[in-house]
Design a protein around this motif. Structure first.
Motif, PDB file in Angstrom:
ATOM      1  N   ILE A  29      45.821  40.605  35.475  1.00 37.97           N
ATOM      2  CA  ILE A  29      44.695  41.512  35.240  1.00 37.97           C
ATOM      3  C   ILE A  29      43.538  40.713  34.669  1.00 37.97           C
ATOM      4  N   GLY A  30      42.497  40.544  35.460  1.00 36.66           N
ATOM      5  CA  GLY A  30      41.358  39.717  35.110  1.00 36.66           C
ATOM      6  C   GLY A  30      41.434  38.400  35.852  1.00 36.66           C
ATOM      7  N   LEU A  31      40.386  38.085  36.602  1.00 30.69           N
ATOM      8  CA  LEU A  31      40.397  36.881  37.439  1.00 30.69           C
ATOM      9  C   LEU A  31      39.237  35.957  37.110  1.00 30.69           C
ATOM     10  N   PHE A  51      49.954  40.347  42.362  1.00 32.30           N
ATOM     11  CA  PHE A  51      49.109  41.537  42.361  1.00 32.30           C
ATOM     12  C   PHE A  51      47.923  41.226  41.460  1.00 32.30           C
ATOM     13  N   LEU A  52      46.742  41.092  42.058  1.00 32.05           N
ATOM     14  CA  LEU A  52      45.554  40.627  41.352  1.00 32.05           C
ATOM     15  C   LEU A  52      44.559  41.764  41.170  1.00 32.05           C
ATOM     16  N   ILE A  53      44.109  41.958  39.924  1.00 27.87           N
ATOM     17  CA  ILE A  53      43.219  43.073  39.601  1.00 27.87           C
ATOM     18  C   ILE A  53      41.961  42.560  38.931  1.00 27.87           C
ATOM     19  N   ASP A  54      40.809  42.908  39.486  1.00 26.92           N
ATOM     20  CA  ASP A  54      39.511  42.607  38.878  1.00 26.92           C
ATOM     21  C   ASP A  54      38.466  43.431  39.615  1.00 26.92           C
ATOM     22  N   TYR A  55      37.388  43.752  38.941  1.00 29.22           N
ATOM     23  CA  TYR A  55      36.332  44.549  39.569  1.00 29.22           C
ATOM     24  C   TYR A  55      35.051  43.743  39.786  1.00 29.22           C
ATOM     25  N   ASP A  56      35.019  42.524  39.286  1.00 24.57           N
ATOM     26  CA  ASP A  56      33.789  41.745  39.227  1.00 24.57           C
ATOM     27  C   ASP A  56      33.598  40.879  40.470  1.00 24.57           C
ATOM     28  N   ILE A 101      40.035  47.947  34.717  1.00 21.33           N
ATOM     29  CA  ILE A 101      41.114  48.517  33.923  1.00 21.33           C
ATOM     30  C   ILE A 101      40.538  49.439  32.858  1.00 21.33           C
ATOM     31  N   LYS A 102      41.038  50.666  32.816  1.00 19.55           N
ATOM     32  CA  LYS A 102      40.656  51.637  31.798  1.00 19.55           C
ATOM     33  C   LYS A 102      41.911  52.288  31.257  1.00 19.55           C
TER      34      LYS A 102
END
Length: 206
Positions: A29-31, A51-56, A101-102
């Motif tokens: 979580i966070g790349l 499983f890679l999570i980031d919104y940026d 992530i919230k």
């Protein structure tokens, strides 16, 4: 050149590690500086699924410490690092989510994950994520990074097991404001600690 096989890529790995790592799945979580480098290290170690999570999106200012290239600027970090991993180890299954992530979406995102790497930028999000997992999923492993700013003693960065399944990698304090920035060496040292902890947990699992 002959077709690559997974054996070609892992012939220098430690004995009896391939099957264990290939059958494992890790959520990152966070790349940013930590997460992008951790993802690449785990891919090089032949962890089978990420499983890679980031919104940026990738920015030019990220290139001083994050595992991206000039041509990735403007691309979602999750897609960019997935492309990079495909060039390093095409046998890794990479799943991505472009989402922030919230508190109200953590459970849905990580409910099926066992190894969770926390690599977020801000202290508030880090604390929120860790507390949520500890409260609701005590059997999940959390490998978190904290404190690696500036230029300082490499040996001050270490890995500590604080609770049953919580591991913190870093120098033990937040010093971003003091140094007003982060440099690739210490960020990579911390990322390596996190990646190594994940591999150790997978390899030693009964």
């Amino acid at each position: 050149m002959k077709d690559l096989s997974i054996d070609d890529l892992t012939m220098r790995n430690i004995d009896s590690s391939l099957e264990r790592f290939q059958s494992a799945r890790v959520c990152i979580i966070g790349l940013g500086g930590l997460g992008s480098n951790i993802a690449v290290m785990l891919a090089r170690s032949s962890v089978g699924e990420l499983f890679l999570i980031d919104y940026d999106k990738v920015e030019a200012s990220n290139l001083n410490r994050q595992y991206y290239f000039v041509e990735d600027i403007g691309m979602y970090k999750s897609q960019a690092i997935k492309n990079i991993i495909g060039k390093i180890n095409p046998f890794v299954k990479v799943h991505i989510r472009n989402i922030k992530i919230k508190e109200d979406n953590i459970e849905e995102l990580i409910k099926g994950e066992k190894y969770i790497v926390e690599a977020l930028d801000d202290a508030e999000s880090k604390s929120m994520l860790i507390n949520k997992i500890l409260e609701n999923f005590p059997d999940k492993y959390i490998i978190s990074g904290s404190g690696m700013a500036g230029i300082g003693d490499s040996n001050s960065i270490s890995t500590k097991k604080l609770m049953k399944n919580l591991y913190i990698c870093g120098d033990g304090f937040s010093d971003y404001e003091k140094y007003s920035g982060m440099m690739a060496p210490r960020v990579n040292i911390c990322a390596a600690h996190q990646a190594n902890t994940v591999l150790e947990l997978i390899f030693n699992e009964k």
